[in-house]
Design an enzyme around this catalytic site. Structure first.
Site, PDB file in Angstrom:
ATOM      1  CB  CYS A 155       0.011   6.161   5.666  1.00 30.65           C
ATOM      2  SG  CYS A 155       1.425   7.150   5.153  1.00 30.65           S
TER       3      CYS A 155
ATOM      4  CB  CYS B 111       4.765   9.327   7.889  1.00 32.41           C
ATOM      5  SG  CYS B 111       3.438   9.804   6.817  1.00 32.41           S
TER       6      CYS B 111
ATOM      7  CE  LYS C 297      -4.860   2.722  14.078  1.00 31.17           C
ATOM      8  NZ  LYS C 297      -4.496   1.625  14.976  1.00 31.17           N
TER       9      LYS C 297
ATOM     10  CB  ALA D 224       4.045  -0.919   5.849  1.00 33.96           C
TER      11      ALA D 224
ATOM     12  CD  GLN E 266      -2.721  -1.351   2.458  1.00 30.92           C
ATOM     13  OE1 GLN E 266      -3.139  -0.405   3.093  1.00 30.92           O
ATOM     14  NE2 GLN E 266      -2.897  -2.601   2.857  1.00 30.92           N
TER      15      GLN E 266
HETATM   16  P1  FAD Z   1      -2.935  -4.780   5.908  1.00 31.55           P
HETATM   17  O1  FAD Z   1      -1.603  -4.771   5.259  1.00 31.55           O
HETATM   18  O2  FAD Z   1      -3.995  -3.890   5.365  1.00 31.55           O
HETATM   19  O3  FAD Z   1      -3.432  -6.291   5.911  1.00 31.55           O
HETATM   20  C1  FAD Z   1      -4.602  -6.728   6.537  1.00 31.55           C
HETATM   21  C2  FAD Z   1      -4.975  -8.073   5.926  1.00 31.55           C
HETATM   22  O4  FAD Z   1      -5.985  -8.679   6.718  1.00 31.55           O
HETATM   23  C3  FAD Z   1      -5.524  -7.937   4.519  1.00 31.55           C
HETATM   24  O5  FAD Z   1      -4.794  -8.767   3.638  1.00 31.55           O
HETATM   25  C4  FAD Z   1      -6.975  -8.387   4.642  1.00 31.55           C
HETATM   26  O6  FAD Z   1      -7.457  -9.068   3.495  1.00 31.55           O
HETATM   27  C5  FAD Z   1      -6.919  -9.294   5.867  1.00 31.55           C
HETATM   28  N1  FAD Z   1      -8.194  -9.401   6.587  1.00 31.55           N
HETATM   29  C6  FAD Z   1      -9.078  -8.416   6.842  1.00 31.55           C
HETATM   30  N2  FAD Z   1     -10.125  -8.897   7.536  1.00 31.55           N
HETATM   31  C7  FAD Z   1      -9.879 -10.214   7.744  1.00 31.55           C
HETATM   32  C8  FAD Z   1     -10.596 -11.258   8.386  1.00 31.55           C
HETATM   33  N3  FAD Z   1     -11.774 -11.052   8.959  1.00 31.55           N
HETATM   34  N4  FAD Z   1     -10.053 -12.501   8.384  1.00 31.55           N
HETATM   35  C9  FAD Z   1      -8.849 -12.731   7.812  1.00 31.55           C
HETATM   36  N5  FAD Z   1      -8.134 -11.781   7.178  1.00 31.55           N
HETATM   37  C10 FAD Z   1      -8.641 -10.535   7.150  1.00 31.55           C
HETATM   38  N6  FAD Z   1       2.931   2.672   5.515  1.00 31.55           N
HETATM   39  C11 FAD Z   1       4.256   3.016   5.566  1.00 31.55           C
HETATM   40  O7  FAD Z   1       5.002   2.446   6.347  1.00 31.55           O
HETATM   41  N7  FAD Z   1       4.765   3.989   4.766  1.00 31.55           N
HETATM   42  C12 FAD Z   1       4.011   4.629   3.855  1.00 31.55           C
HETATM   43  O8  FAD Z   1       4.506   5.479   3.123  1.00 31.55           O
HETATM   44  C13 FAD Z   1       2.628   4.272   3.750  1.00 31.55           C
HETATM   45  N8  FAD Z   1       1.840   4.895   2.856  1.00 31.55           N
HETATM   46  C14 FAD Z   1       0.547   4.487   2.707  1.00 31.55           C
HETATM   47  C15 FAD Z   1      -0.218   5.078   1.719  1.00 31.55           C
HETATM   48  C16 FAD Z   1      -1.522   4.677   1.491  1.00 31.55           C
HETATM   49  C17 FAD Z   1      -2.333   5.342   0.444  1.00 31.55           C
HETATM   50  C18 FAD Z   1      -2.059   3.611   2.283  1.00 31.55           C
HETATM   51  C19 FAD Z   1      -3.462   3.120   2.024  1.00 31.55           C
HETATM   52  C20 FAD Z   1      -1.311   3.027   3.275  1.00 31.55           C
HETATM   53  C21 FAD Z   1      -0.002   3.457   3.511  1.00 31.55           C
HETATM   54  N9  FAD Z   1       0.795   2.900   4.513  1.00 31.55           N
HETATM   55  C22 FAD Z   1       2.110   3.263   4.619  1.00 31.55           C
HETATM   56  C23 FAD Z   1       0.175   2.060   5.574  1.00 31.55           C
HETATM   57  C24 FAD Z   1       0.462   0.557   5.457  1.00 31.55           C
HETATM   58  O9  FAD Z   1       0.136   0.078   4.180  1.00 31.55           O
HETATM   59  C25 FAD Z   1      -0.331  -0.178   6.522  1.00 31.55           C
HETATM   60  O10 FAD Z   1      -0.073   0.433   7.775  1.00 31.55           O
HETATM   61  C26 FAD Z   1       0.039  -1.651   6.614  1.00 31.55           C
HETATM   62  O11 FAD Z   1      -0.305  -2.304   5.421  1.00 31.55           O
HETATM   63  C27 FAD Z   1      -0.649  -2.302   7.815  1.00 31.55           C
HETATM   64  O12 FAD Z   1      -0.454  -3.680   7.845  1.00 31.55           O
HETATM   65  P2  FAD Z   1      -1.606  -4.644   8.434  1.00 31.55           P
HETATM   66  O13 FAD Z   1      -1.091  -6.020   8.336  1.00 31.55           O
HETATM   67  O14 FAD Z   1      -2.077  -4.141   9.733  1.00 31.55           O
HETATM   68  O15 FAD Z   1      -2.832  -4.424   7.443  1.00 31.55           O
END
Ligand code: FAD
Length: 417
Positions: A165, A346, A311, A313, A47
């Site tokens: 983000c 960020c 929040k 990555a 993302q």
């Molecule tokens: P996610 O990576 O979103 O993964 C969650 C997963 O859980 C998904 O695959 C989903 O399908 C799954 N899921 C959901 N519900 C269920 C369920 N009930 N059962 C089983 N699986 C489920 N971060 C940075 O570090 N630097 C940046 O520059 C940055 N820029 C960003 C820009 C944008 C536009 C966006 C949208 C995000 C950005 N981020 C950035 C944020 C980063 O992408 C997220 O913080 C990161 O992906 C969070 O990881 P996560 O595992 O919590 O969630």
């Protein structure tokens, strides 16, 4: 007769950034561990790359890979989603109908983008000049709008915190404005930032550098201004703010382009479960160890957690090794041994080729990865741009998701055994 309960050592909910990284870190430490990952999506998205897609720097395909290719070799992928958490019984219910038991669980289901909370928005996304870098399929539309716009009003919105983000709404704004400036069109485009919050960025050290760009692009800042409705065909956005008497006032603004960052909440399945914190509904973890505060065999990380970090990555990159260390310590009958300092990052893309690299932990404490002489995160630098555009995607795909833990060694309370 009911089917016997399937059970495993470690159940990971969510195969996004946090889930896959934790699986890789666990299996690196203990290759024979029985790890299962519940993830419904066939695709996995980087993302952080969507900002660069919206800015015309990355092709969208560069941010997408097949989940099957990322699940660590020794883990098992259950292509389903969790419909209910039942932590009192050490099990989850799957949307597909089954039930799955565990000895330990890691919850990393991300957060919910609540597009429906803004009347009129969902139906007009991807048309009528309404876009968002918060969706893979829409980020290319952002770039199309930016290229096509020659005059008129461009609005960028930011909902109440917490959001993933927190810099992403203004990253889109700066990259768009930079394009218009370079093409001599900015003088005919009126750019405005409507932020539900009270400040440009939550950590004050980065604000001066950002303000220089706000001035360069002549952006009108509207704090305490929340998007509450969109009429796509009429190209009108409605904002709510408080007047001097604290009364809510609504204002309609016409636009040629509207970039929306949607309101964000904990996923419904978390909010409706015993894992949720009373305030906010996020997975309630201890901010230092990431262990659930009520269920000792549950850990949480990523966007779905209550820990008050940015929040990102980048946060998940640091959290995954901490969860892996602590989960194994608890599985072995001990206590958590590793600490998370709240690190999040960020990279604010203030212009094409330059970034203000915000890196900070709990309480806004600056946690730079590099000394200032090498890369001063409080200033826009080309080095930070190269880091974001070239190094960080590689650190994500080849490091974090493979358990290499580059720039992410966990802090331990006792020396490694
Ligand atoms: P996610 O990576 O979103 O993964 C969650 C997963 O859980 C998904 O695959 C989903 O399908 C799954 N899921 C959901 N519900 C269920 C369920 N009930 N059962 C089983 N699986 C489920 N971060 C940075 O570090 N630097 C940046 O520059 C940055 N820029 C960003 C820009 C944008 C536009 C966006 C949208 C995000 C950005 N981020 C950035 C944020 C980063 O992408 C997220 O913080 C990161 O992906 C969070 O990881 P996560 O595992 O919590 O969630």
């Amino acid at each position: 007769m009911t089917a016997p309960l399937q059970t495993c050592d470690v159940l990971i909910v969510g195969g996004g950034a946090g889930g896959i990284a934790t699986a890789a870190s666990l299996l690196k430490r203990r290759p024979d561990l029985d790890v299962r990952i519940v993830e419904p999506s066939e695709d996995h998205f980087y993302q952080p790359g969507w900002t660069l897609v919206g800015g015309g720097v990355f092709r969208p395909e560069r941010t997408r890979r097949r989940t099957a290719d990322l699940i660590p070799g020794r883990a098992c992928w259950i292509r389903d989603s969790v419909a209910a958490f039942e932590p009192k019984h050490d099990r989850v219910r799957l949307a597909g109908g089954g039930t799955l038991g565990y000895r330990m669980m890691v919850a990393s289901p991300g957060l919910k983008l609540d597009w429906a909370a803004i009347p009129g928005l969902s139906g007009t996304l991807g048309q009528n000049g309404v876009t968002s870098n918060y969706r893979y399929d829409l980020a290319p539309y952002t770039w199309k709008l930016v290229q096509d716009l020659t005059h008129g009003r461009a609005l960028f919105t930011q909902p109440p915190m917490p959001i993933k983000c927190a810099g992403a709404p203004q990253k889109a704004m700066y990259l768009s404005s930079d394009h218009w400036l370079r093409n001599g069109r900015l003088k005919n485009i009126d750019v405005a930032f409507h932020n539900a919050g009270p400040v440009l960025f939550g950590v004050a050290d980065y604000v001066p550098a950002l303000m220089e760009y706000v001035e360069r692009y002549d952006i009108a800042l509207h704090f305490g201004s929340r998007l509450v409705a969109v009429d796509g065909p009429a190209r009108t956005a409605t904002f709510e703010s408080l007047d001097a008497d604290g009364k809510a006032v609504r204002t309609d603004r016409e636009f040629e382009m509207l970039h929306v960052c949607p309101p964000q909440t904990a996923p419904d399945v978390v909010r409706d479960s015993a894992l949720a914190a009373a305030a906010g509904g996020w997975i309630e973890v201890d901010p230092d160890t990431l262990r659930h505060v009520r269920f000792g065999n549950v850990f949480g990380l990523g966007d779905g957690c209550s820990s008050p970090n940015a929040k990102t990555a980048a946060a998940a990159r640091k959290q995954a090794p901490v969860v892996a260390e602590n989960l194994l310590a608890v599985l072995d009958g001990g206590d958590p041994v590793a600490f998370y300092d709240g690190y999040g990052s960020c990279p604010l893309t203030v212009e094409r080729g330059k970034i203000v690299l915000a890196e900070f932990g709990y309480g806004g404490k600056l946690l730079p990865s590099f000394p200032d002489w090498m890369l001063d995160g409080k200033r826009p630098t080309r080095r930070a741009w190269h880091l974001k555009a070239q190094a960080l995607p590689e650190i994500y795909w080849a490091g974090m998701l493979k358990g290499h833990e580059w720039l992410a060694k966990p802090q331990r309370t006792c020396p490694p055994v």
